[in-house]
Design a protein around this motif. Structure first.
Motif: not given
Length: 250
Positions: A69-74
């Motif tokens: 999963v690509v989070t907002r932080e990443e």
């Protein structure tokens, strides 16, 4: 791919009406240069084509903790995604509408887009798709046809011997020497056609008598005029503006 492939899908969804067959092919040069930068940034294997393997590697690069999963932080921490607003585009990027960004979103977007251009895209095809469902620029913008831009960009890359994304005066004159097959110091007839910078512009603009031959000094005038910031080298935009066959937007 959460950069170019994602943005391609954004264009695909936002362009709900099919582009007319007579859709203008001229585009804003700054935008085309931006798309070119995006293309090469995402061409991870550096083979001059965008492929699914590039998309997968981009996913892996952005997914810092490897959880799929690509989070907002990443997303925000990835330097290659600088300038893209995840919050703004989330509803479009999240292809399967599950509220998160996963490889499945990228895979679905890639499959949808590849139906138009196959499994690999050249720079010209990438630009063609990215601009196919967007409005033409204002008529007072500096514009060029997509075909002319792609051709000028290819010549620019060939001339850029040291791969610094700039064409220096030395590289420019080196290209002149390559075109001067008989080594007589002037370009005539077929030699002129072989000189990359002038393939898309009127030769007589800088060389009035092509039967006598054109000296390198004739074309260095063109180089110096193109060198807007006077640093003795041309970036892609400077090169395209002078050597890329600018089109009338009327």
């Amino acid at each position: 791919m959460l950069t170019c492939v994602t943005l391609l899908f954004v264009v695909l969804l936002c362009g709900t009406e099919a582009a007319p067959t007579d859709h203008p092919q001229w585009r804003d040069i700054d935008y085309l240069v931006h798309l070119r930068e995006m293309f090469y940034r995402e061409d991870i294997d550096d083979d001059g084509k965008l492929e699914y393997t590039d998309a997968r590697q981009t996913d892996l690069r952005s997914d810092a903790d490897g959880d799929g999963v690509v989070t907002r932080e990443e997303y925000d921490a990835d330097p290659d995604l600088t300038g893209y607003d995840l919050d703004k585009d989330l509803d479009v990027i999240d292809v399967n509408n599950d509220g998160i960004l996963t490889h499945e979103d990228t895979k679905l977007a890639f499959l949808l887009i590849s139906s138009d251009f196959g499994n690999e895209w050249s720079l010209g095809e990438f630009i063609q798709f990215m601009t196919s469902k967007t409005e033409p620029p204002a008529k007072d913008n500096m514009t060029i046809t997509i075909k002319s831009f792609a051709r000028a960009e290819r010549n620019f890359v060939v001339m850029d011997i040291d791969d610094d994304d700039l064409v220096s005066e030395d590289e420019f004159t080196s290209e002149y020497r390559v075109a001067d097959y008989n080594r007589d110091g002037v370009l005539k007839d077929l030699e002129l056609r072989g000189f990359r910078p002038i393939r898309n512009v009127p030769i007589t603009r800088y060389c009035s008598d092509t039967t006598v031959g054109c000296k390198v000094e004739d074309f260095l005038k063109m180089f110096k005029e193109a060198d807007i910031n006077n640093d003795a080298q041309l970036d892609l935009k400077e090169y395209v503006v002078t050597f890329g066959e600018l089109m009338d937007t009327e």
